[in-house]
Design an enzyme around this catalytic site. Structure first.
Site, PDB file in Angstrom:
ATOM      1  N   PRO A  91      48.466 -23.014 -30.191  1.00  0.00           N
ATOM      2  CA  PRO A  91      47.317 -22.143 -30.441  1.00  0.00           C
ATOM      3  C   PRO A  91      47.418 -20.928 -29.523  1.00  0.00           C
ATOM      4  O   PRO A  91      47.878 -21.038 -28.386  1.00  0.00           O
ATOM      5  CB  PRO A  91      46.119 -23.028 -30.086  1.00  0.00           C
ATOM      6  N   HIS A  92      47.018 -19.777 -30.037  1.00  0.00           N
ATOM      7  CA  HIS A  92      47.143 -18.561 -29.237  1.00  0.00           C
ATOM      8  C   HIS A  92      46.212 -17.491 -29.761  1.00  0.00           C
ATOM      9  O   HIS A  92      45.822 -17.500 -30.928  1.00  0.00           O
ATOM     10  CB  HIS A  92      48.588 -18.053 -29.259  1.00  0.00           C
TER      11      HIS A  92
END
Length: 150
Positions: A64-65
């Site tokens: 996730p980013h």
């Protein structure tokens, strides 16, 4: 890229729960280290990115980013999950999760971190070192050597 992308305090070796709980726990390490100023605002930004496309990769990886106004400096949090967490990859749950957080407007840092990490995650030795790391300091050393200083 910052030489202090990740610290021992940003490593969780026993990450549990679903994707939302895991993301909140990892983001909490960034709040605790002063790298995220608003937990809920940051989580909302991560969720917007997750809605665009799942960030689970083959081989048990979740990345996730996001870029967010709530991030003070490019940062990475790492979590390891024994049971695995569904991150949307077709081949199953993620066991190694990297939360990448960069300040809004830091497109170059964001892409550099993502690209270096993705390249290293194709190498079995890197993944094995993270799976077998006995403590947070070892995880930080592996990431520093293979991603930050590479």
């Amino acid at each position: 890229m910052s030489a202090t992308l990740i610290t021992d305090a940003q490593v969780l070796l026993t990450l549990e729960g679903d994707r939302n709980a895991a993301t909140r726990a990892l983001a909490g390490t960034l709040v605790d280290t002063g790298r995220v100023t608003d937990l809920d605002g940051f989580l909302a930004d991560v969720e917007v990115r997750e809605q665009q496309m799942a960030t689970g990769l083959p081989g048990g990886i979740g990345i996730p980013h996001c870029r967010s106004v709530h991030v003070t400096e490019p940062s990475l949090a790492f979590g390891r999950s024994e049971q695995g967490i569904d991150w949307g990859a077709e081949d199953g749950p993620a066991h190694l999760i990297f939360l990448i957080a960069v300040p809004e407007g830091s497109d170059e840092d964001h892409l550099a971190i993502l690209a270096k990490l993705a390249r290293k995650l194709m190498r079995r030795e890197f993944k094995d070192a993270l799976r077998e790391a006995p403590d947070a300091a070892t995880v930080v050393r592996v990431v520093q050597e293979d991603v930050v200083n590479a």
